[in-house]
Design a protein around this motif. Sequence first.
Motif, short mmCIF file in Angstrom:
data_model
loop_
_atom_site.label_atom_id
_atom_site.label_comp_id
_atom_site.label_asym_id
_atom_site.label_seq_id
_atom_site.Cartn_x
_atom_site.Cartn_y
_atom_site.Cartn_z
N PHE A 61 25.30 55.94 39.44
CA PHE A 61 25.05 57.24 38.80
C PHE A 61 25.08 58.36 39.82
CE2 PHE A 61 22.54 55.74 34.78
CZ PHE A 61 23.68 55.14 34.30
N ASP A 62 24.52 58.13 41.00
CA ASP A 62 24.56 59.13 42.08
C ASP A 62 26.00 59.50 42.41
OD1 ASP A 62 21.88 59.65 42.71
OD2 ASP A 62 21.74 57.93 44.06
N LYS A 63 26.83 58.48 42.60
CA LYS A 63 28.23 58.71 42.97
C LYS A 63 28.99 59.46 41.87
CE LYS A 63 28.69 54.80 46.11
NZ LYS A 63 29.34 53.51 46.34
N ALA A 66 27.82 63.06 41.73
CA ALA A 66 28.36 63.80 42.87
C ALA A 66 29.83 64.14 42.66
CB ALA A 66 28.17 63.00 44.16
N ALA A 67 30.59 63.18 42.13
CA ALA A 67 32.01 63.42 41.88
C ALA A 67 32.20 64.52 40.83
CB ALA A 67 32.69 62.13 41.42
N LEU A 68 31.37 64.49 39.79
CA LEU A 68 31.47 65.53 38.76
C LEU A 68 31.06 66.89 39.32
CD1 LEU A 68 30.05 63.65 35.64
CD2 LEU A 68 32.39 64.46 35.98
N GLN A 69 30.04 66.90 40.14
CA GLN A 69 29.56 68.17 40.69
C GLN A 69 30.54 68.78 41.70
OE1 GLN A 69 25.65 66.97 41.95
NE2 GLN A 69 24.76 67.38 39.93
N GLN A 70 31.36 67.94 42.34
CA GLN A 70 32.38 68.46 43.26
C GLN A 70 33.40 69.31 42.53
OE1 GLN A 70 34.01 64.99 45.19
NE2 GLN A 70 32.98 65.51 47.12
N GLU A 84 24.35 66.57 35.48
CA GLU A 84 22.93 66.81 35.72
C GLU A 84 22.07 65.68 35.16
OE1 GLU A 84 22.23 70.65 34.01
OE2 GLU A 84 23.46 71.68 35.52
N LYS A 85 22.42 65.21 33.96
CA LYS A 85 21.67 64.11 33.34
C LYS A 85 21.85 62.82 34.13
CE LYS A 85 20.07 66.27 29.73
NZ LYS A 85 18.66 66.55 29.59
N LEU A 86 23.07 62.57 34.59
CA LEU A 86 23.31 61.38 35.42
C LEU A 86 22.47 61.44 36.69
CD1 LEU A 86 27.16 60.80 35.15
CD2 LEU A 86 25.37 59.22 34.48
N GLN A 87 22.42 62.60 37.31
CA GLN A 87 21.65 62.73 38.54
C GLN A 87 20.15 62.55 38.29
OE1 GLN A 87 22.99 63.05 41.76
NE2 GLN A 87 20.90 62.34 42.06
N SER A 88 19.65 63.11 37.19
CA SER A 88 18.22 62.95 36.90
C SER A 88 17.90 61.49 36.56
CB SER A 88 17.76 63.89 35.79
OG SER A 88 18.31 63.53 34.55
N ALA A 90 19.57 58.90 37.79
CA ALA A 90 19.63 58.19 39.08
C ALA A 90 18.34 58.40 39.86
CB ALA A 90 20.83 58.68 39.89
N ASP A 91 17.84 59.62 39.86
CA ASP A 91 16.57 59.90 40.55
C ASP A 91 15.43 59.08 39.95
OD1 ASP A 91 17.94 61.70 42.15
OD2 ASP A 91 17.26 63.48 41.03
N TYR A 92 15.38 59.03 38.63
CA TYR A 92 14.35 58.25 37.95
C TYR A 92 14.45 56.77 38.35
CZ TYR A 92 11.84 55.87 34.20
OH TYR A 92 10.98 55.05 33.50
N LEU A 93 15.66 56.23 38.36
CA LEU A 93 15.85 54.82 38.71
C LEU A 93 15.47 54.54 40.16
CD1 LEU A 93 19.20 54.03 36.85
CD2 LEU A 93 16.89 53.24 36.26
N HIS A 94 15.73 55.48 41.04
CA HIS A 94 15.33 55.31 42.44
C HIS A 94 13.81 55.30 42.60
CE1 HIS A 94 19.19 55.37 44.45
NE2 HIS A 94 19.54 56.52 43.89
N GLU A 95 13.13 56.10 41.79
CA GLU A 95 11.70 56.30 41.95
C GLU A 95 10.83 55.27 41.22
OE1 GLU A 95 11.17 60.29 40.57
OE2 GLU A 95 12.35 61.13 42.23
N HIS A 96 11.37 54.56 40.25
CA HIS A 96 10.57 53.64 39.44
C HIS A 96 11.11 52.21 39.56
CE1 HIS A 96 9.84 57.59 37.67
NE2 HIS A 96 8.66 57.10 37.31
N ASP A 97 10.19 51.24 39.61
CA ASP A 97 10.61 49.84 39.64
C ASP A 97 10.78 49.33 38.21
OD1 ASP A 97 8.00 49.57 38.79
OD2 ASP A 97 7.41 48.16 40.36
N ALA A 98 11.20 48.08 38.09
CA ALA A 98 11.48 47.51 36.77
C ALA A 98 10.24 47.49 35.89
CB ALA A 98 12.05 46.09 36.93
N ALA A 99 9.08 47.20 36.46
CA ALA A 99 7.85 47.16 35.66
C ALA A 99 7.51 48.53 35.09
CB ALA A 99 6.69 46.64 36.51
N ALA A 100 7.64 49.57 35.90
CA ALA A 100 7.35 50.93 35.44
C ALA A 100 8.35 51.36 34.36
CB ALA A 100 7.39 51.91 36.60
N ILE A 101 9.59 50.99 34.53
CA ILE A 101 10.61 51.33 33.53
C ILE A 101 10.30 50.62 32.21
CG2 ILE A 101 13.05 51.08 32.92
CD1 ILE A 101 13.65 51.47 35.94
N GLY A 102 9.88 49.36 32.30
CA GLY A 102 9.50 48.61 31.11
C GLY A 102 8.34 49.26 30.38
N GLU A 103 7.34 49.71 31.13
CA GLU A 103 6.19 50.39 30.52
C GLU A 103 6.62 51.70 29.85
OE1 GLU A 103 3.05 49.35 30.00
OE2 GLU A 103 3.80 47.45 30.78
#
Length: 135
Positions: A61-63, A66-70, A84-88, A90-103
């Motif tokens: 998603f980051d990549k 970034a390609a779209l934003q270029q 913008e949605k893809l980047q947000s 990606a940020d969410y996925l980087h910041e949360h582990d699988a358990a937090a995402i499940g919750e």
Amino acid sequence: MEIENEAEKSRSTGQGAAAAAARMKEQAANATEETKKKVNEAGQAAANKADQQRERVAIAFDKTAAALQQHRDKLPDAAQTAAEKLQSTADYLHEHDAAAIGEDLKELVRRHPGPMLGAAAFGGFMLAVMFRRKR
């Protein structure tokens, strides 16, 4: 004499049965503990794999963002919003582990059961179509 022998046999049989029952209870407890251990190990392995996949998806998603934003100036507003949605995401996925995402998913389903059921049905339909085409 015979009555005393019978009484002794009954006592020894009762003691043998109690000992056998105690052994069976101990074996059942050991089997239960072993099963719990294996389930926990399998759950941990699944969580580790989910975290690896989560990180891969976040990087993809980051990549893509970034390609779209270029090429932001050449893209329509919808593509910019998608980046913008893809980047947000990606940020969410980087910041949360699988358990937090499940919750978070559980909470989302509790708050919006109808739309989530529709999304699950649509996702299942799309998976069925994809797997049918691979044959």
